[in-house]
Design an enzyme around this catalytic site. Structure first.
Site, PDB file in Angstrom:
ATOM      1  N   HIS A 430       0.823  -1.209   0.000  1.00  0.00           N
ATOM      2  CA  HIS A 430       0.000   0.000   0.000  1.00  0.00           C
ATOM      3  C   HIS A 430       0.857   1.259   0.000  1.00  0.00           C
ATOM      4  O   HIS A 430       0.621   2.202  -0.756  1.00  0.00           O
ATOM      5  CB  HIS A 430      -0.936  -0.002   1.213  1.00  0.00           C
ATOM      6  CG  HIS A 430      -1.700   1.281   1.354  1.00  0.00           C
ATOM      7  ND1 HIS A 430      -1.248   2.311   2.155  1.00  0.00           N
ATOM      8  CD2 HIS A 430      -2.829   1.723   0.773  1.00  0.00           C
ATOM      9  CE1 HIS A 430      -2.099   3.322   2.063  1.00  0.00           C
ATOM     10  NE2 HIS A 430      -3.067   2.981   1.231  1.00  0.00           N
ATOM     11  N   ARG A 520      30.202  -4.530 -16.878  1.00  0.00           N
ATOM     12  CA  ARG A 520      31.271  -5.205 -16.125  1.00  0.00           C
ATOM     13  C   ARG A 520      30.665  -6.265 -15.213  1.00  0.00           C
ATOM     14  O   ARG A 520      29.934  -5.949 -14.284  1.00  0.00           O
ATOM     15  CB  ARG A 520      32.047  -4.193 -15.283  1.00  0.00           C
ATOM     16  CG  ARG A 520      32.791  -3.157 -16.111  1.00  0.00           C
ATOM     17  CD  ARG A 520      33.649  -2.246 -15.244  1.00  0.00           C
ATOM     18  NE  ARG A 520      32.838  -1.377 -14.389  1.00  0.00           N
ATOM     19  CZ  ARG A 520      32.768  -1.489 -13.061  1.00  0.00           C
ATOM     20  NH1 ARG A 520      33.433  -2.454 -12.448  1.00  0.00           N
ATOM     21  NH2 ARG A 520      32.036  -0.657 -12.364  1.00  0.00           N
ATOM     22  N   ARG A 587      31.928  -7.500 -20.712  1.00  0.00           N
ATOM     23  CA  ARG A 587      33.316  -7.908 -20.509  1.00  0.00           C
ATOM     24  C   ARG A 587      33.381  -9.084 -19.541  1.00  0.00           C
ATOM     25  O   ARG A 587      32.774  -9.040 -18.469  1.00  0.00           O
ATOM     26  CB  ARG A 587      34.122  -6.729 -19.953  1.00  0.00           C
ATOM     27  CG  ARG A 587      35.622  -6.979 -19.894  1.00  0.00           C
ATOM     28  CD  ARG A 587      36.362  -5.742 -19.423  1.00  0.00           C
ATOM     29  NE  ARG A 587      36.083  -5.457 -18.020  1.00  0.00           N
ATOM     30  CZ  ARG A 587      36.460  -4.330 -17.391  1.00  0.00           C
ATOM     31  NH1 ARG A 587      37.103  -3.387 -18.072  1.00  0.00           N
ATOM     32  NH2 ARG A 587      36.185  -4.151 -16.122  1.00  0.00           N
ATOM     33  N   GLU A 689      43.958  -2.314 -24.744  1.00  0.00           N
ATOM     34  CA  GLU A 689      44.406  -1.556 -23.575  1.00  0.00           C
ATOM     35  C   GLU A 689      45.881  -1.802 -23.249  1.00  0.00           C
ATOM     36  O   GLU A 689      46.387  -1.308 -22.240  1.00  0.00           O
ATOM     37  CB  GLU A 689      43.544  -1.916 -22.358  1.00  0.00           C
ATOM     38  CG  GLU A 689      43.473  -3.405 -22.054  1.00  0.00           C
ATOM     39  CD  GLU A 689      42.389  -3.754 -21.030  1.00  0.00           C
ATOM     40  OE1 GLU A 689      41.866  -2.839 -20.375  1.00  0.00           O
ATOM     41  OE2 GLU A 689      42.068  -4.951 -20.898  1.00  0.00           O
ATOM     42  N   GLY A 710      40.429   0.590 -23.750  1.00  0.00           N
ATOM     43  CA  GLY A 710      40.378   0.857 -22.310  1.00  0.00           C
ATOM     44  C   GLY A 710      41.387   1.930 -21.987  1.00  0.00           C
ATOM     45  O   GLY A 710      42.582   1.643 -21.830  1.00  0.00           O
ATOM     46  N   SER A 711      40.938   3.175 -21.913  1.00  0.00           N
ATOM     47  CA  SER A 711      41.892   4.282 -21.798  1.00  0.00           C
ATOM     48  C   SER A 711      42.646   4.257 -20.473  1.00  0.00           C
ATOM     49  O   SER A 711      43.779   4.752 -20.399  1.00  0.00           O
ATOM     50  CB  SER A 711      41.172   5.623 -21.981  1.00  0.00           C
ATOM     51  OG  SER A 711      40.157   5.790 -21.010  1.00  0.00           O
ATOM     52  N   ASN A 712      42.062   3.682 -19.433  1.00  0.00           N
ATOM     53  CA  ASN A 712      42.759   3.650 -18.147  1.00  0.00           C
ATOM     54  C   ASN A 712      44.035   2.807 -18.237  1.00  0.00           C
ATOM     55  O   ASN A 712      45.136   3.254 -17.891  1.00  0.00           O
ATOM     56  CB  ASN A 712      41.851   3.088 -17.055  1.00  0.00           C
ATOM     57  CG  ASN A 712      40.715   4.025 -16.710  1.00  0.00           C
ATOM     58  OD1 ASN A 712      40.721   5.183 -17.109  1.00  0.00           O
ATOM     59  ND2 ASN A 712      39.731   3.530 -15.982  1.00  0.00           N
ATOM     60  N   ASP A 713      43.874   1.547 -18.675  1.00  0.00           N
ATOM     61  CA  ASP A 713      45.044   0.679 -18.751  1.00  0.00           C
ATOM     62  C   ASP A 713      45.987   1.089 -19.876  1.00  0.00           C
ATOM     63  O   ASP A 713      47.214   0.961 -19.751  1.00  0.00           O
ATOM     64  CB  ASP A 713      44.619  -0.782 -18.922  1.00  0.00           C
ATOM     65  CG  ASP A 713      44.324  -1.450 -17.597  1.00  0.00           C
ATOM     66  OD1 ASP A 713      45.048  -1.176 -16.624  1.00  0.00           O
ATOM     67  OD2 ASP A 713      43.362  -2.239 -17.516  1.00  0.00           O
ATOM     68  N   CYS A 760      35.720   2.602 -23.960  1.00  0.00           N
ATOM     69  CA  CYS A 760      34.866   2.456 -22.781  1.00  0.00           C
ATOM     70  C   CYS A 760      35.582   2.883 -21.508  1.00  0.00           C
ATOM     71  O   CYS A 760      35.097   2.670 -20.404  1.00  0.00           O
ATOM     72  CB  CYS A 760      34.392   1.006 -22.630  1.00  0.00           C
ATOM     73  SG  CYS A 760      35.740  -0.182 -22.450  1.00  0.00           S
TER      74      CYS A 760
END
Length: 808
Positions: A430, A520, A587, A689, A710-713, A760
């Site tokens: 409710h 992920r 992934r 990456e 994968g721009s970070n790695d 990504c």
């Protein structure tokens, strides 16, 4: 003798609401139109509006009712209680005309001929203004169950008439601008579905919190359904994806095990005024009942089939999409599931325009309580704890109502609350239904909210963070982002979204993206599974306490492996459903060894590494003896997503693949586990990456269908900077010219080999200039965090205009 007091279900439909009320009209509509399609509806009959008016006419009750209610101020709680009691006493004193009594009893006799002499009845109120698109009238009037004698039936009928003037019903009519004297109370008399020894629940043909239209949402509990409506228990919940269901796939999209602490059954028979009335009550459920789902997956499929057929029928009848709110019951005697109510959904279906509103908290504080979020809004104010309807007058407008649970009697104050928090209930109780109608954020089923929150405490109630709602300490600032989606043009560069949390998927489904660029699975494993995959395969390597913990989290499933496969597959499928049939790039797991070790039962299976960031991660694990059986479970879950659940929009992606030989080995391992590239249209991407991915992109293109940068790695390994190190964090910059050159080489290489190129990583979400660079070099897609999607789309539109103008 009048013939208009009674109408069989087969004689009424949705055109007869003014004569038989909303509930009767809907039951008749389904009985007439859908039983041939396999939707089970118990037979019964309607006692009409004319019967109601005849009862009041014959007893000269109208002048007395006007005297009791004329001039009423429903917002004055005491005045409402006093006058409502007078009105109810007037109707209760009315005698039923003999010809009406004869007709009701006579039709009951005919029902016995159809179902047998031992058939019992459900006697339910059905108002003539009920179940309109604007007002559901949910829970406003009374219901009496398991009635099995002539006198009890007549008494239950009269009691339903009385309930037209309960305090809650009077106030609801006032709020929705209905005349108290022009809403007639009709009554449903139908075969009782013995869900007291079975199960029951409610379902919607959309997601109630977000308006996502591609799912059926089902709540289920043991026993009679009143517990779910009242919010006294935490029910089981299930989602089914309509587009894949209609293609022939029969699987649960998503499930949640509720506590189901109690079930409502028939406990005794009371004698009221010498008339037998069945008494219902709650008993505690057993530990086994709490640990298992209240209905089977096969039951869920039956319900989804019913919901889709009901929605399709009403949509066709109305000439437009018509989301539905439905009640169902599973009979413990015959094992069949029956539809016992269907009405238009009254909140999401009434929203107009194409304006997307997203609520954002500007900061966070200590979380005081958690529960199921109702809606996607944020509210704040001072706490007012009320656990008895007698104390409602204490509530001040703008406060946060905190209570064990609510009933329809609480609605006069609920509409003035800034937010609502309850201890008990699920997303169809409710409190949830009314909060949704009122547009008020609510968190239900906190367990202890009413116990730990104290009067006067300032809190913020956030339903903007997915299915779990958080009660924060203090009055936190928040903003509302409004975007008119109808004015957003399409971009040549596909704009996709990074999404890890399945609970946020439906809320983000309305974003105008071209798919999911990165889902992920680590989030699902960490948040929902919590255990190391190898620990589920090799329990003999665990200590007793860990084995017990794994048994507890997987108790509702066949075994721990079944728990892993279904939980992971349903989490991924939920994300894929949000953009179906657009692509969803998933992934495979990319935990580092230290992260894997922190999972339940993980330490025996993981090495201790000094730098896990460039150690035993990604593709290197998948065919390695230390993890091959765990990867096989991941593959089994992904095969289930695509082949059994029907989400062929899922593209799989391999992370951290260092060498060509490693890529070949991974693809062989996947094929051995049922995921062969090309089968059933399966595409497999690889993360780009590692500098070697760029240098050998022509060779990697022979193995994989696309690349996601994968721009970070890639930044970490191009610049030689450990992205986990605080000491050299100042040197980690995706905007470095060397990193940008690596990205350009990757995009050019993918294009040269006619393979998809996307990105990504975090870069384009954090830095608009990186997004600008990517558009200029012609990348196929940019995948972003949800909070940057809209502003990036606008930015890319302008960039593409400039590029086009320069080309001229």
């Amino acid at each position: 003798m009048s013939n208009t007091y009674i109408r069989w279900f087969e004689e009424v439909g949705m055109d007869d609401v003014s004569e038989v009320g909303g509930k009767n009209a809907s039951l008749g509509e389904m009985y007439q139109q859908l039983t041939a399609q396999g939707v089970r509806v118990p037979n019964g009959f309607a006692v009409t509006a004319e019967a109601y008016r005849t009862v009041l006419d014959a007893n000269n009750a109208w002048p007395l009712l006007h005297e009791a209610l004329d001039g009423l101020n429903p917002d004055n709680v005491k005045d409402l209680q006093t006058r409502g009691a007078k009105a109810r006493a007037i109707v209760a004193a009315c005698k039923l005309p003999q010809d009406l009594q004869n007709q009701i009893v006579g039709h009951y006799t005919q029902l016995k001929e159809q179902y047998g002499d031992d058939v019992s009845l459900a006697v339910r109120s059905s108002a003539t203004a009920e179940d309109s698109p604007e007002a559901s009238f949910a829970g406003q009037n009374d219901t009496y169950l398991n009635i099995s004698s002539d006198q009890a039936l007549l008494d239950a009928y009269r009691r339903c008439l009385v309930s037209n003037f309960t305090d809650r019903s009077i106030h609801y009519k006032f709020d929705n601008h209905f005349d108290y004297f022009k809403v007639d109370l009709c009554v449903v008399i139908m075969k009782m579905v013995r869900s007291d020894i079975g199960a029951s629940g409610v379902m919607f043909s959309l997601d109630t919190e977000t308006g996502f239209k591609d799912v059926v949402f089902i709540n289920s509990a043991l026993g009679l359904g009143e517990n779910i409506v009242q919010g006294t228990i935490d029910p089981d919940s299930f989602y089914v994806h309509k587009p894949t269901f209609e293609k022939g796939f029969r699987t649960v999209l998503k499930r949640r095990l509720g506590k189901k602490e109690q079930k409502m059954i028939f406990t005794d028979t009371l004698n009221t005024d010498s008339i037998a009335v069945e008494y219902t009550g709650n008993i505690d459920t057993t530990e086994a009942e709490q640990q298992h789902f209240s209905i089977t997956d096969e039951d869920v499929m039956v319900l989804a089939d019913y919901a889709i057929k009901v929605e399709n029928h009403y949509s066709k009848q109305q000439g437009q999409h018509k989301p539905m709110d439905m009640e169902w019951a599973k009979d413990g005697l015959d094992g069949h599931i029956y539809m016992v109510q269907a009405r238009p959904e009254t909140v999401e279906s009434q929203k107009s325009g194409n304006v997307l509103k997203i609520y954002h908290l500007n900061s966070r504080s200590t979380v005081l309580a958690k529960g199921q979020a109702v809606g996607t809004r944020i509210g704040a104010g001072k706490v007012r704890v009320i656990n008895d309807v007698k104390n409602l007058a204490e509530f001040q407008p703008g406060e946060v109502l905190v209570t064990e649970t609510t009933t329809p009697d609480w609605e006069p104050v609920m509409k003035t609350a800034s937010a609502i928090v309850t201890n008990h209930g699920g997303r169809t109780c409710h409190a949830a239904i009314v909060s949704r109608e009122l547009g008020i954020p609510a968190i239900v089923g906190t367990d202890n909210g009413a116990d730990i929150l104290t009067n006067g405490t300032e809190i913020t109630v956030s339903c903007a963070e997915g299915e779990i709602g958080n009660v924060y300490e203090g009055l936190l600032k928040f903003n509302i982002e409004e975007t008119d989606l109808s004015h957003l043009p399409a971009t040549k560069t596909k704009i996709m979204m990074n999404l890890a949390n399945p609970d946020q998927a439906f809320g983000l489904a309305s974003l105008p993206v071209d798919g999911i660029g990165l889902a992920r699975m680590e989030f699902i494993i960490n948040e929902y599974i919590k255990a190391h995959p190898m620990a589920l395969v090799h329990p003999e390597k665990l200590d007793d306490q860990t084995r017990l913990s794994i048994a507890n989290i997987s108790m509702a499933f066949t075994d721990p492996v079944d728990f892993f496969v279904k939980t992971l597959s349903e989490g991924v499928a939920t994300i894929a459903a949000a953009v179906y049939p657009k692509p969803c790039v998933v992934r495979m797991s990319d935990f580092k060894s230290n992260e894997y070790a922190s999972l339940l039962g993980g330490k025996p299976f993981e090495p201790i590494e000094s730098n896990p960031m460039i150690g035993f991660r990604g593709a290197a694990r998948y065919s390695h003896p230390a993890y091959a059986e765990g990867f096989a479970l991941e593959c089994k879950a992904m095969k289930r997503v695509r082949d059994e659940m029907g989400f062929d929009n899922v593209i799989l992606m391999i992370p951290f693949c260092r060498r060509i030989s490693e890529g070949e080995k991974v693809l062989m391992t996947m094929a051995k586990n049922g995921l062969k590239r090309g089968d059933n249209g399966l595409q497999i991407y690889v993360m780009c990456e590692i500098p070697n991915n760029v240098i050998l992109i022509d060779e990697f293109s022979k193995l994989f269908d696309g690349f996601s940068i994968g721009s970070n790695d890639l930044t970490q390994l191009t610049l030689g900077v450990d992205r986990d190190s605080e000491i050299v964090a100042f040197d980690f910059d995706e905007r470095d010219e060397g990193v940008k050159q690596m990205i350009k080489l990757a995009v050019d290489g993918a294009r040269r080999n006619q393979k998809h190129s996307g990105i990504c990583g975090q870069g384009p979400s954090d830095y608009p200039e990186i997004a600008e660079f990517l558009v200029k070099i012609g990348i196929d897609s940019i995948s972003l965090t949800a909070d940057t999607v809209l502003k990036t789309i606008k930015h890319v539109v302008e960039l593409e205009k400039q590029i086009k103008a320069n080309q001229k």
